[in-house]
Design an enzyme around this catalytic site. Structure first.
Site, mmCIF file in Angstrom:
data_model
loop_
_atom_site.group_PDB
_atom_site.id
_atom_site.type_symbol
_atom_site.label_atom_id
_atom_site.label_comp_id
_atom_site.label_asym_id
_atom_site.label_seq_id
_atom_site.Cartn_x
_atom_site.Cartn_y
_atom_site.Cartn_z
ATOM 1 N N GLY A 1 26.938 42.003 37.473
ATOM 2 C CA GLY A 1 27.858 42.469 38.510
ATOM 3 C C GLY A 1 27.129 42.704 39.820
ATOM 4 O O GLY A 1 25.904 42.602 39.897
ATOM 5 N N ASP B 1 32.443 50.092 36.375
ATOM 6 C CA ASP B 1 33.649 50.071 37.207
ATOM 7 C C ASP B 1 34.161 51.474 37.476
ATOM 8 O O ASP B 1 34.691 51.751 38.541
ATOM 9 C CB ASP B 1 34.730 49.241 36.514
ATOM 10 C CG ASP B 1 34.265 47.822 36.277
ATOM 11 O OD1 ASP B 1 33.840 47.186 37.249
ATOM 12 O OD2 ASP B 1 34.278 47.370 35.117
ATOM 13 N N GLY C 1 33.985 42.536 35.414
ATOM 14 C CA GLY C 1 33.310 41.269 35.708
ATOM 15 C C GLY C 1 33.294 40.327 34.500
ATOM 16 O O GLY C 1 32.904 39.172 34.613
ATOM 17 N N GLU D 1 26.971 43.295 27.509
ATOM 18 C CA GLU D 1 26.460 44.526 28.110
ATOM 19 C C GLU D 1 26.371 45.628 27.063
ATOM 20 O O GLU D 1 25.357 46.316 26.955
ATOM 21 C CB GLU D 1 27.377 44.966 29.268
ATOM 22 C CG GLU D 1 27.216 44.102 30.514
ATOM 23 C CD GLU D 1 28.249 44.385 31.610
ATOM 24 O OE1 GLU D 1 28.090 43.872 32.724
ATOM 25 O OE2 GLU D 1 29.238 45.111 31.334
#
Lengths: 226, 226
Positions: B29, B88, B101, B107
């Site tokens: 990101g 986010d 993203g 992740e």
């Protein structure tokens, strides 16, 4: 009756629950295959009328199609009136272990869409405690190596499922790690710990999906209901 | 300072925690990208010595490689000493929403392997209650249609993530459904219900992965620690 004949007996009894107009979910594996064959005979004979089927694996879809049963997508036949599938192990509470054939994820997705799910099996599948054999765990390939290490640390004796010397890839592009349930633990506890790990997509433990079971034994049919 | 400059500030502060010899997890990101660029400068200048990196997305791997950082597989650098990634949304308990993203699964896999995971963000990411925006849910394509219907019934306003008019496919071959957290529910409860559905691979809710946060505000750096 030998094991193969018992599978056919259980499949034949399940067929008696199929009615014209139903949306059906077709399972995967040797016992479910017997059901698909009997179903195809019924359809061909014209005795059954109109049914719509969806499948839990590419392999079952091939079999069904080759026998003249049209296979629809899950969304097209959902909600499903009746799903019929085998299992690797069944306990007295109708909890299952599935997935030794590798189709556990699609099986669980389809069977969770079914109002009724009848498990068909021969008597060798009934167990006192789930975990007599392995529990298949479907994992995303990116996490495979680190999860093998983690499951080893957890005492679960993980073994990566292979085919022709390479990791077996499922219909949904994942790999499978077979684990052992430690004797002093219930499978439900182990599954909770497994699912805390990102990369675990699904397990072969089906705690609440089956609503009925038809078990063929050499002494006759045994039925269970939730 | 504008939002872009704040991202750089947070990334720069995180860089101060990197030591020679560390195994690092690189996030994905716009904010994580700033960290990767600063890290590459450090490596190139010779100030940092030897580090080994793994990546949370194909896109970050490309960026890192293009800047001269060698990227290893997760298993090669696991356990990870330090992971650095954006988010986010971040709440006061260091719980996160990630995945807008599209890299949430890798992740989470990487960050669960990390001893320390520092979230870096600008002040716009701090929220009172998680769910100000959408929660990304990664699902296996076979279940996508029936899960869209199910999430609609659950009142979660599901929207299938698209790219060029087709379902967006993640690095792990899944699709993403963005849902809304109903105002009267905590995200943790919603995630428990979501995960009961076969075909839900992972969600963008990270309840316990982050150990620290560095938030760049126009009034200076704000740090949080679990």
């Amino acid at each position: 009756l030998d094991q193969q004949q018992l599978k056919v007996e259980a499949a034949r009894e399940a067929l008696a629950s199929v009615r014209s107009g139903m949306n059906l979910g077709l399972g995967s594996g040797t016992t479910a295959n017997e059901f698909v064959k009997l179903l195809a005979d019924e359809v061909k004979s014209g005795r059954l009328g109109f049914i719509r089927c969806t499948s839990t694996s590419a392999r079952t879809e091939e079999l069904a199609t080759s026998l003249g049963i049209q296979v629809f997508s899950l969304a097209q036949v959902s909600p499903i009136d009746l799903a019929i599938d085998g299992a690797d192990e069944i306990d007295k509470d109708l909890r299952l272990i599935k997935g030794r054939g590798g189709a556990l994820l699609r099986e669980k997705i389809v069977e969770q869409q079914a109002k009724r799910f009848i498990v068909i099996a021969d008597e060798t599948k009934l167990v006192d405690k789930l975990g007599a054999g392995v529990l298949p765990v479907e994992v995303t390939p990116f996490a495979m190596d680190v999860l093998m290490i983690r499951f080893q640390e957890m005492g679960l004796d993980p073994v990566l499922r292979l085919r022709d010397g390479r990791p077996r890839i499922t219909d949904e592009h994942h790999t499978i790690i077979d684990i052992r349930i430690p004797e002093d633990l219930d499978i439900a506890e182990v599954v909770v710990s497994l699912r805390e790990h990102a990369g675990v997509v699904e397990t072969g433990f089906f705690p609440r999906e089956a609503t009925e079971a038809i078990i063929a034994t050499s002494a006759g049919l045994k039925k269970m209901k939730r």
